[in-house]
Design a protein around this motif. Structure first.
Motif, PDB file in Angstrom:
ATOM      1  N   ASP A   1     141.823  70.543  61.706  1.00 16.84           N
ATOM      2  CA  ASP A   1     141.683  70.324  63.140  1.00 16.84           C
ATOM      3  C   ASP A   1     142.939  70.709  63.929  1.00 16.84           C
ATOM      4  O   ASP A   1     143.072  70.391  65.106  1.00 16.84           O
ATOM      5  N   GLY A   2     143.861  71.380  63.276  1.00 15.31           N
ATOM      6  CA  GLY A   2     145.058  71.862  63.962  1.00 15.31           C
ATOM      7  C   GLY A   2     146.172  70.846  64.082  1.00 15.31           C
ATOM      8  O   GLY A   2     147.178  71.122  64.744  1.00 15.31           O
ATOM      9  N   THR A   3     146.027  69.688  63.446  1.00 19.33           N
ATOM     10  CA  THR A   3     147.063  68.659  63.547  1.00 19.33           C
ATOM     11  C   THR A   3     147.991  68.644  62.340  1.00 19.33           C
ATOM     12  O   THR A   3     148.916  67.825  62.283  1.00 19.33           O
ATOM     13  N   LYS A   4     147.756  69.506  61.357  1.00 23.65           N
ATOM     14  CA  LYS A   4     148.630  69.592  60.186  1.00 23.65           C
ATOM     15  C   LYS A   4     149.005  71.052  59.940  1.00 23.65           C
ATOM     16  O   LYS A   4     148.214  71.968  60.196  1.00 23.65           O
ATOM     17  N   LEU A   5     150.209  71.266  59.433  1.00 19.71           N
ATOM     18  CA  LEU A   5     150.658  72.624  59.132  1.00 19.71           C
ATOM     19  C   LEU A   5     151.668  72.597  58.001  1.00 19.71           C
ATOM     20  O   LEU A   5     152.252  71.553  57.681  1.00 19.71           O
ATOM     21  N   ALA A   6     151.855  73.768  57.387  1.00 18.30           N
ATOM     22  CA  ALA A   6     152.820  73.913  56.301  1.00 18.30           C
ATOM     23  C   ALA A   6     153.731  75.093  56.612  1.00 18.30           C
ATOM     24  O   ALA A   6     153.288  76.110  57.152  1.00 18.30           O
ATOM     25  N   ILE A   7     154.999  74.944  56.275  1.00 17.48           N
ATOM     26  CA  ILE A   7     156.006  75.980  56.504  1.00 17.48           C
ATOM     27  C   ILE A   7     156.772  76.181  55.200  1.00 17.48           C
ATOM     28  O   ILE A   7     157.176  75.216  54.550  1.00 17.48           O
ATOM     29  N   SER A   8     156.978  77.438  54.819  1.00 20.12           N
ATOM     30  CA  SER A   8     157.736  77.709  53.594  1.00 20.12           C
ATOM     31  C   SER A   8     159.080  78.336  53.926  1.00 20.12           C
ATOM     32  O   SER A   8     159.231  79.081  54.904  1.00 20.12           O
ATOM     33  N   GLN A   9     160.042  78.034  53.086  1.00 22.72           N
ATOM     34  CA  GLN A   9     161.375  78.615  53.166  1.00 22.72           C
ATOM     35  C   GLN A   9     161.736  79.037  51.753  1.00 22.72           C
ATOM     36  O   GLN A   9     161.808  78.201  50.852  1.00 22.72           O
ATOM     37  N   TYR A  10     161.954  80.329  51.538  1.00 24.56           N
ATOM     38  CA  TYR A  10     162.163  80.775  50.166  1.00 24.56           C
ATOM     39  C   TYR A  10     163.271  81.820  50.076  1.00 24.56           C
ATOM     40  O   TYR A  10     163.558  82.556  51.025  1.00 24.56           O
ATOM     41  N   THR A  11     163.907  81.842  48.929  1.00 24.97           N
ATOM     42  CA  THR A  11     164.828  82.900  48.532  1.00 24.97           C
ATOM     43  C   THR A  11     164.438  83.265  47.106  1.00 24.97           C
ATOM     44  O   THR A  11     163.574  82.620  46.504  1.00 24.97           O
ATOM     45  N   TYR A  22     150.872  66.317  63.459  1.00 23.63           N
ATOM     46  CA  TYR A  22     151.105  65.940  64.846  1.00 23.63           C
ATOM     47  C   TYR A  22     150.729  64.473  65.034  1.00 23.63           C
ATOM     48  O   TYR A  22     149.637  64.039  64.683  1.00 23.63           O
ATOM     49  N   SER A  23     151.665  63.702  65.560  1.00 21.40           N
ATOM     50  CA  SER A  23     151.442  62.265  65.695  1.00 21.40           C
ATOM     51  C   SER A  23     151.697  61.809  67.127  1.00 21.40           C
ATOM     52  O   SER A  23     152.677  62.221  67.753  1.00 21.40           O
ATOM     53  N   GLU A  24     150.798  60.962  67.598  1.00 23.59           N
ATOM     54  CA  GLU A  24     150.995  60.310  68.891  1.00 23.59           C
ATOM     55  C   GLU A  24     151.508  58.884  68.712  1.00 23.59           C
ATOM     56  O   GLU A  24     151.616  58.132  69.682  1.00 23.59           O
ATOM     57  N   ASN A  25     151.838  58.541  67.464  1.00 21.22           N
ATOM     58  CA  ASN A  25     152.361  57.213  67.167  1.00 21.22           C
ATOM     59  C   ASN A  25     153.883  57.167  67.266  1.00 21.22           C
ATOM     60  O   ASN A  25     154.496  56.143  66.950  1.00 21.22           O
ATOM     61  N   VAL A  26     154.479  58.293  67.616  1.00 23.54           N
ATOM     62  CA  VAL A  26     155.919  58.342  67.858  1.00 23.54           C
ATOM     63  C   VAL A  26     156.140  58.696  69.322  1.00 23.54           C
ATOM     64  O   VAL A  26     155.246  59.203  70.005  1.00 23.54           O
ATOM     65  N   TYR A  27     157.334  58.387  69.790  1.00 23.40           N
ATOM     66  CA  TYR A  27     157.639  58.714  71.193  1.00 23.40           C
ATOM     67  C   TYR A  27     158.901  59.564  71.245  1.00 23.40           C
ATOM     68  O   TYR A  27     159.936  59.190  70.718  1.00 23.40           O
ATOM     69  N   PRO A  28     158.792  60.731  71.885  1.00 22.81           N
ATOM     70  CA  PRO A  28     157.551  61.310  72.407  1.00 22.81           C
ATOM     71  C   PRO A  28     156.678  61.835  71.272  1.00 22.81           C
ATOM     72  O   PRO A  28     157.163  62.033  70.161  1.00 22.81           O
TER      73      PRO A  28
END
Length: 277
Positions: A1-11, A22-28
């Motif tokens: 639903d577009g609220t989760k993602l993954a990012i890779s960093q590699y060498t 994505y969380s609305e339970n934190v501010y902001p």
């Protein structure tokens, strides 16, 4: 639903994959990391060169193509369980098995990967398996706790090199698209397969670009639409003109030209021919 993602960093030899929600339970409200980074070490390889996430964000597939001709690439699957990422218990790496032996698909195995929405299907591309630039694509389906081959692996003729550089699979795992024809030729084709009677069957003769290489291609969740992003900065959408296997493809609407937008596209790279790992 577009609220989760993954990012890779590699060498070379080491990769880290981070996952965010994505969380609305934190501010902001914003993106919060969930789980610790997945840390993969494999000598002479690029862990995390390609990654894909299931629809619910709880399963990741990680491509690990090799940097050296003496090492074969592989693919690993991770599940998010009890607030941590754990490697799938039955698959330390996804290799095709033929008669109990690993089918060598070369250094670039895992160059491209994708996973179905429900996480039950994985597609893996190996765009060069020999000095003729032949490419290889295979699809796996979850059976019990193990991923097994779905249909036979696909290998295109050397006249259509770098098959499998880009892969995208539908939500149910019964349709996928990939490229056929290398970028360096100035001509490239997007091909579409459907799973029919226990085998992968190509629909039509593909979508050919004779003037601009294909940077990316995606299939819709229901398998009825194909998106292509061209090096010319045009985005095109296609749908089949008929349900017949021999049918063609028709473009939906006109090109979307990204030259009108301030978007920097990655350059199209040329792969080097290698011997199988």
């Amino acid at each position: 639903d577009g609220t989760k993602l993954a990012i890779s960093q590699y060498t070379s030899g080491h990769g880290l994959i981070y996952t965010y929600e994505y969380s609305e339970n934190v501010y902001p409200a914003g993106w919060v990391q969930y789980g610790s980074a997945i840390d993969i070490t494999k000598s002479q390889s690029s862990p995390g060169f390609s990654i894909a996430m299931s629809g619910n964000g709880l399963r990741l597939v990680v491509g690990i193509p090799a940097d050296s001709t003496i090492v074969s690439g592989d693919v690993r699957v991770f599940n998010y369980t009890n607030t941590t990422w754990q490697e799938h218990t039955q698959d330390t790496s996804l290799h095709e098995l033929t008669g109990g032996q690993v089918l060598e698909v070369g250094q670039l195995y895992g160059y491209s990967v994708d996973i179905s929405k429900d996480g039950t299907h994985i597609i893996v591309g190996s765009p060069i398996v020999d000095t003729s630039y032949r490419g290889h694509v295979s699809v796996f389906e979850l059976s019990g706790d193990a991923y097994i081959l779905k249909g036979s692996p696909l290998l295109r003729d050397s006249s259509e090199p770098e098959f499998g550089r880009i892969v995208s699979i539908s939500s149910d795992g019964n349709y996928f698209v990939t490229n056929s024809g290398a970028s360096y030729t100035g001509s490239q084709k997007v091909v579409y397969y459907k799973y029919l009677n226990n085998t992968w069957v190509e629909h039509g003769s593909g979508i050919t670009s004779v003037t601009s290489p294909v940077i990316s291609t995606k299939i819709s969740g229901d398998g009825t639409k194909i998106l292509t992003l061209m090096d010319s900065r045009n985005v095109n959408i296609y749908s089949p003109t008929t349900t017949s296997i021999s049918g063609g493809w028709g473009q939906l609407g006109s090109d979307i030209n990204l030259n009108k937008q301030s978007i920097n596209l990655p350059p199209v790279e040329t792969l080097d021919p290698v011997q199988p790992g």
